[in-house]
Design a protein around this motif. Structure first.
Motif, PDB file in Angstrom:
ATOM      1  N   VAL A 272       0.959  -1.106  -0.078  1.00 41.94           N
ATOM      2  CA  VAL A 272      -0.297  -0.076   0.028  1.00 41.94           C
ATOM      3  C   VAL A 272       0.853   1.175   0.044  1.00 41.94           C
ATOM      4  CG1 VAL A 272      -1.553   1.047   1.339  1.00 41.94           C
ATOM      5  CG2 VAL A 272      -2.008  -1.145   1.253  1.00 41.94           C
ATOM      6  N   THR A 273       0.493   2.452  -0.782  1.00 37.96           N
ATOM      7  CA  THR A 273       1.202   3.526  -0.949  1.00 37.96           C
ATOM      8  C   THR A 273       0.647   4.635  -0.052  1.00 37.96           C
ATOM      9  OG1 THR A 273       1.846   2.979  -3.220  1.00 37.96           O
ATOM     10  CG2 THR A 273       2.362   5.248  -2.356  1.00 37.96           C
ATOM     11  N   VAL A 274       1.791   5.162   0.636  1.00 33.55           N
ATOM     12  CA  VAL A 274       1.379   6.206   1.693  1.00 33.55           C
ATOM     13  C   VAL A 274       2.455   7.498   1.484  1.00 33.55           C
ATOM     14  CG1 VAL A 274       1.350   7.082   4.113  1.00 33.55           C
ATOM     15  CG2 VAL A 274       0.952   4.595   3.557  1.00 33.55           C
ATOM     16  N   THR A 275       1.436   8.830   1.374  1.00 32.47           N
ATOM     17  CA  THR A 275       2.227   9.946   0.730  1.00 32.47           C
ATOM     18  C   THR A 275       1.926  10.970   1.985  1.00 32.47           C
ATOM     19  OG1 THR A 275       1.709   9.422  -1.466  1.00 32.47           O
ATOM     20  CG2 THR A 275       2.220  11.764  -1.100  1.00 32.47           C
ATOM     21  N   GLY A 276       3.190  11.718   2.211  1.00 33.64           N
ATOM     22  CA  GLY A 276       2.867  12.922   2.956  1.00 33.64           C
ATOM     23  C   GLY A 276       4.096  13.820   3.001  1.00 33.64           C
ATOM     24  N   GLY A 277       4.323  14.684   3.602  1.00 35.07           N
ATOM     25  CA  GLY A 277       5.367  15.675   3.440  1.00 35.07           C
ATOM     26  C   GLY A 277       6.341  15.537   4.736  1.00 35.07           C
ATOM     27  N   ALA A 278       7.446  16.137   4.698  1.00 33.45           N
ATOM     28  CA  ALA A 278       8.344  16.415   5.596  1.00 33.45           C
ATOM     29  C   ALA A 278       9.159  17.382   5.876  1.00 33.45           C
ATOM     30  CB  ALA A 278       9.343  15.039   5.812  1.00 33.45           C
ATOM     31  N   ILE A 279       9.252  18.214   6.917  1.00 29.56           N
ATOM     32  CA  ILE A 279       9.963  19.442   6.948  1.00 29.56           C
ATOM     33  C   ILE A 279      10.937  19.570   8.027  1.00 29.56           C
ATOM     34  CG2 ILE A 279       8.208  20.994   5.902  1.00 29.56           C
ATOM     35  CD1 ILE A 279       7.231  21.737   8.770  1.00 29.56           C
ATOM     36  N   PRO A 280      12.105  20.059   7.849  1.00 31.41           N
ATOM     37  CA  PRO A 280      13.223  19.963   8.691  1.00 31.41           C
ATOM     38  C   PRO A 280      12.759  21.030  10.120  1.00 31.41           C
ATOM     39  CG  PRO A 280      14.231  21.134   6.671  1.00 31.41           C
ATOM     40  CD  PRO A 280      12.624  20.987   6.677  1.00 31.41           C
ATOM     41  N   ILE A 281      13.058  20.459  11.347  1.00 25.87           N
ATOM     42  CA  ILE A 281      12.877  21.059  12.596  1.00 25.87           C
ATOM     43  C   ILE A 281      14.091  21.693  12.927  1.00 25.87           C
ATOM     44  CG2 ILE A 281      12.507  20.533  14.959  1.00 25.87           C
ATOM     45  CD1 ILE A 281      11.084  17.894  14.031  1.00 25.87           C
ATOM     46  N   ASP A 282      14.180  23.142  13.271  1.00 20.53           N
ATOM     47  CA  ASP A 282      14.957  24.119  13.569  1.00 20.53           C
ATOM     48  C   ASP A 282      15.629  23.612  15.017  1.00 20.53           C
ATOM     49  OD1 ASP A 282      14.833  25.316  11.252  1.00 20.53           O
ATOM     50  OD2 ASP A 282      13.582  26.934  11.943  1.00 20.53           O
ATOM     51  N   GLY A 283      17.036  23.749  15.071  1.00 21.51           N
ATOM     52  CA  GLY A 283      17.505  23.366  16.527  1.00 21.51           C
ATOM     53  C   GLY A 283      18.117  22.140  16.630  1.00 21.51           C
TER      54      GLY A 283
END
Length: 283
Positions: A272-283
């Motif tokens: 099954v395919t799952v899609t989403g984003g990811a962003i860096p966490i500062d610090g």
């Protein structure tokens, strides 16, 4: 050490994961110590980089650790790692060799540079879930068999980790139920549930809200669970509530103040395919 938030639905949402891009020289104890120091539900470690093939996807060996133990697969840490690799080398296709099997991924960046990651799970499986184990789990959650939606029979579903799947018919109860983490963690270890206990509520056609309980990972509830989302797609396919080609939206994390959204594409068979984003966490 990098930190990313995966599947965020807004600036304060998503599930944070640690990422170590070069862990080839680290032993199991060292990786576990790093995961404990990071303190997130999981940290992904690149333990091996395969030979580059310009005509094929980049291949990496990957291991996942919670602060308590190694886990076979982690969806949100997979998305975080793929986003980190895309930021370093540019978007493209990857294959992660994990303890659960090979996981294929695609990464795409939009005009603003935001990376979207799609991973296809290993082949899925489901198995019956009832009797005394179901009654014990329901009791630990303060629920009764009559609280389950009869259109969604409980099953255990696998897409890298085993997850028990419960669907409640009352949305108020879904939001209000409480549980004892220590006892739920004990049952999870006894049953081999290396992922989460997945409790769902129907929001609309092909849209669900999820609570994923993860006391074995030293947190009470997971804000976003990629492996559970893949397992949910497999579960819905197995019970006939999702047809091949359907897209399912899962909303999660509101109960822990980190709203998240996971998009699930259900094929006729296989992963099954799952899609989403990811962003860096500062610090």
């Amino acid at each position: 050490m990098l930190r990313y938030s995966a599947f965020a639905d807004g600036p304060e949402g998503g599930n944070p994961a640690g990422v170590v891009l070069d862990a080839a020289g680290l032993g199991e104890r060292e990786m576990l110590e790093i995961a404990r120091e990071v303190g997130y539900s999981e940290t992904a470690f690149v333990t091996e980089e395969g030979a580059r093939d310009p005509a094929g996807p980049a291949r990496f060996g990957v291991r996942y650790f919670s602060p308590a133990a190694e886990v076979p697969f982690c969806g949100h840490a997979t998305v975080a790692l793929a986003a980190a690799l895309a930021a370093r080398t540019g978007p493209g296709a990857y294959v992660f060799g994990t303890a659960a099997g090979e996981v294929a991924l695609d990464t795409v960046a939009d005009a603003a540079g935001t990376v979207s990651v799609s991973f296809t799970s290993v082949d899925t499986r489901t198995r019956p879930f009832g009797g005394a184990p179901l009654r014990e789990l329901l009791g630990l959650l303060g629920l009764a068999p009559d609280d389950l939606d009869p259109a969604f029979p409980p099953l255990e579903s696998f897409a890298g980790n085993w997850h028990p799947m419960l669907v409640l018919k009352d949305r108020g109860l879904f939001h209000q139920f409480r549980f004892a983490p220590r006892e739920v963690a004990r049952l999870m270890r006894e049953r081999g549930w290396t992922g989460t206990v997945t409790v769902l509520s129907v929001r609309g056609p092909h849209e669900y809200e999820a609570r994923n309980l993860f006391p074995v990972g030293r947190i009470t509830e997971d804000p976003a669970t990629g492996s559970a989302a893949a397992s949910t797609g497999a579960y819905l396919r197995a019970i006939g509530r999702a047809e091949p080609g359907d897209r399912v939206v899962i909303r999660q994390g509101a109960h822990v103040g980190r709203p998240s959204v996971l998009v699930v594409d259900v094929p006729a068979r296989g992963g099954v395919t799952v899609t989403g984003g990811a962003i860096p966490i500062d610090g």
